[in-house]
Structure formats: C-alpha cells, structure tokens
Design a protein around this motif. Structure first.
Motif, short mmCIF file in Angstrom:
data_model
loop_
_atom_site.label_atom_id
_atom_site.label_comp_id
_atom_site.label_asym_id
_atom_site.label_seq_id
_atom_site.Cartn_x
_atom_site.Cartn_y
_atom_site.Cartn_z
N ARG A 147 0.83 -1.20 0.00
CA ARG A 147 0.00 0.00 0.00
C ARG A 147 0.86 1.26 0.00
NH1 ARG A 147 -3.23 -0.85 4.77
NH2 ARG A 147 -3.68 -3.01 4.44
N ALA A 148 1.92 1.26 0.82
CA ALA A 148 2.82 2.41 0.89
C ALA A 148 3.54 2.63 -0.45
CB ALA A 148 3.84 2.23 2.01
N ALA A 149 3.96 1.54 -1.07
CA ALA A 149 4.61 1.65 -2.39
C ALA A 149 3.63 2.18 -3.43
CB ALA A 149 5.16 0.29 -2.81
N GLU A 150 2.39 1.73 -3.36
CA GLU A 150 1.37 2.20 -4.30
C GLU A 150 1.10 3.69 -4.13
OE1 GLU A 150 -2.72 0.38 -6.14
OE2 GLU A 150 -2.30 0.02 -4.02
N ARG A 151 1.05 4.16 -2.87
CA ARG A 151 0.87 5.60 -2.61
C ARG A 151 2.06 6.40 -3.16
NH1 ARG A 151 -0.98 3.74 2.31
NH2 ARG A 151 0.99 4.20 3.32
N ALA A 152 3.26 5.88 -2.95
CA ALA A 152 4.47 6.58 -3.44
C ALA A 152 4.46 6.64 -4.96
CB ALA A 152 5.72 5.88 -2.93
N ILE A 153 4.02 5.57 -5.62
CA ILE A 153 3.95 5.53 -7.08
C ILE A 153 2.90 6.53 -7.57
CG2 ILE A 153 3.28 4.08 -9.06
CD1 ILE A 153 6.04 3.48 -7.92
N GLY A 154 1.79 6.65 -6.83
CA GLY A 154 0.75 7.62 -7.19
C GLY A 154 1.29 9.04 -7.15
N ALA A 155 2.17 9.33 -6.20
CA ALA A 155 2.74 10.68 -6.07
C ALA A 155 3.86 10.92 -7.08
CB ALA A 155 3.27 10.88 -4.65
N SER A 156 4.61 9.86 -7.40
CA SER A 156 5.74 9.99 -8.33
C SER A 156 5.87 8.70 -9.13
CB SER A 156 7.02 10.28 -7.54
OG SER A 156 8.13 10.35 -8.40
N PRO A 157 5.27 8.61 -10.30
CA PRO A 157 5.23 7.36 -11.07
C PRO A 157 6.60 6.80 -11.47
CG PRO A 157 3.68 8.95 -11.98
CD PRO A 157 4.48 9.66 -10.94
N GLU A 158 7.61 7.65 -11.54
CA GLU A 158 8.93 7.20 -11.97
C GLU A 158 9.82 6.76 -10.81
OE1 GLU A 158 9.82 6.78 -15.15
OE2 GLU A 158 7.78 7.40 -15.65
N ILE A 159 9.24 6.62 -9.62
CA ILE A 159 10.05 6.30 -8.44
C ILE A 159 10.68 4.91 -8.57
CG2 ILE A 159 8.28 5.24 -7.00
CD1 ILE A 159 9.36 7.12 -4.73
N ARG A 160 11.87 4.78 -8.06
CA ARG A 160 12.63 3.52 -8.09
C ARG A 160 12.50 2.86 -6.72
NH1 ARG A 160 17.24 5.87 -8.95
NH2 ARG A 160 17.19 5.51 -11.17
N LEU A 161 12.48 1.55 -6.70
CA LEU A 161 12.42 0.82 -5.44
C LEU A 161 13.60 -0.15 -5.37
CD1 LEU A 161 9.52 -0.25 -3.41
CD2 LEU A 161 11.16 -2.03 -3.92
N ARG A 162 14.34 -0.07 -4.26
CA ARG A 162 15.46 -1.00 -4.03
C ARG A 162 14.99 -2.08 -3.07
NH1 ARG A 162 17.90 4.06 -3.56
NH2 ARG A 162 17.60 3.95 -1.33
N ILE A 163 15.36 -3.32 -3.37
CA ILE A 163 15.10 -4.42 -2.44
C ILE A 163 16.44 -4.81 -1.83
CG2 ILE A 163 14.33 -6.80 -2.15
CD1 ILE A 163 12.33 -6.37 -4.37
N ASN A 164 16.56 -4.59 -0.54
CA ASN A 164 17.78 -4.91 0.20
C ASN A 164 17.48 -6.17 1.01
OD1 ASN A 164 20.23 -4.83 1.46
ND2 ASN A 164 19.78 -3.03 2.72
N ALA A 165 17.83 -7.32 0.47
CA ALA A 165 17.55 -8.60 1.12
C ALA A 165 18.83 -9.18 1.70
CB ALA A 165 16.94 -9.59 0.13
N ASP A 166 18.69 -9.82 2.83
CA ASP A 166 19.83 -10.51 3.44
C ASP A 166 20.29 -11.61 2.49
OD1 ASP A 166 21.00 -12.75 5.32
OD2 ASP A 166 21.08 -10.87 6.45
N GLY A 167 21.60 -11.90 2.49
CA GLY A 167 22.16 -12.92 1.62
C GLY A 167 21.62 -14.31 1.90
N ARG A 168 21.08 -14.53 3.11
CA ARG A 168 20.53 -15.84 3.47
C ARG A 168 19.03 -15.93 3.23
NH1 ARG A 168 22.43 -15.05 9.35
NH2 ARG A 168 21.50 -13.12 8.68
N THR A 169 18.43 -14.85 2.71
CA THR A 169 16.98 -14.84 2.47
C THR A 169 16.64 -15.77 1.32
OG1 THR A 169 16.88 -12.53 3.18
CG2 THR A 169 15.00 -13.36 1.95
#
Length: 135
Positions: free
Chosen positions: A84-106
């Motif tokens: 939901r938060a990502a969708e709101r951010a996209i609504g405010a700025s459609p070109e926004i980039r999202l980084r996924i920072n996952a642990d190496g053991r994930t």
C-alpha cells in the motif's frame, strides 16, 4: 604654521570568515557521519555480486530479513502495508525507483513474490542491492 592632522584610524570591520569556517566544518562532519539512506531495522548482509553496476540513489528501500520480515524505508511493516505504501508513493511519483535490500541468506520465496507484487502495484524499476565482489 599649519598643523597636519592624521586621520583617525578606523578599526577594521570584524570578519565572519572564522564563523563561516566553523559552520562549514560542522556541516561536513554531519554529512560524513550521517546516513543518507534508509537502513533496515534488522541486521542485513546483502549477497555478493559477481557483476553489476553502481546502485542508483533515491527512491524507496524495501528490506527483507533472512526470515522474511519486511520493512520499508527503515520502518517494519506487513507485506500488505508495504504494498500500500509503495502504491501511494507511485501515485505521487510514477517514476520512483524501489530498491530491495535482502539478506544474503533470504530464500528467494520471500524476495521474488515481493518483486512481482511490487510490479503489480505499479513499480516500474526494481533494483536488488548486493555487495560488490571483493575479488
């Protein structure tokens, strides 16, 4: 007989150069010790990359712990709340980039469905955070 008068000596105006220097050093110090990016509320060690390019700055950062716990921009939240938060951010700025920072053991079962769901809510660019190869 004419008397010569020496004009009164003016005191030089006090400069604020020293104060500006101090403020500049404090600013540089704050920039050096401060974090400019959201950090995960849990310990993460990203996987090591064998190729790739430097990570772009800006946008949102989703963190995924080894056990699948999620956070967005350093705030722990459920998967639904993150989407939901990502969708709101996209609504405010459609070109926004999202980084996924996952642990190496994930496990990928935590990361890939999240990336797919983020694409469905409108995220156009997803960057996976990795540690550069030491070799």
């Amino acid at each position: 007989m004419t008397r010569l008068y020496r004009p009164a000596q003016k005191r030089p105006a006090e400069t604020i150069v020293a104060l500006v220097d101090v403020v500049f050093f404090l600013l540089v110090f704050a920039l050096l010790i401060g974090r400019m990016d959201a950090t995960a509320p849990f310990d993460l060690t990203p996987p090591e990359a064998t190729s790739g390019v430097d990570m772009p700055s800006g946008g949102l950062t989703a963190a995924v712990s080894a056990d699948g716990t999620l956070a967005l921009n350093g705030e722990p939240m459920s998967r639904t709340a993150l989407l939901r938060a990502a969708e709101r951010a996209i609504g405010a700025s459609p070109e926004i980039r999202l980084r996924i920072n996952a642990d190496g053991r994930t496990a990928l079962r935590h990361v890939l469905p999240l990336a797919s769901d983020l694409k469905e809510v409108g995220v156009r660019e997803i960057v996976l955070v990795v540690t550069p190869d030491a070799g």
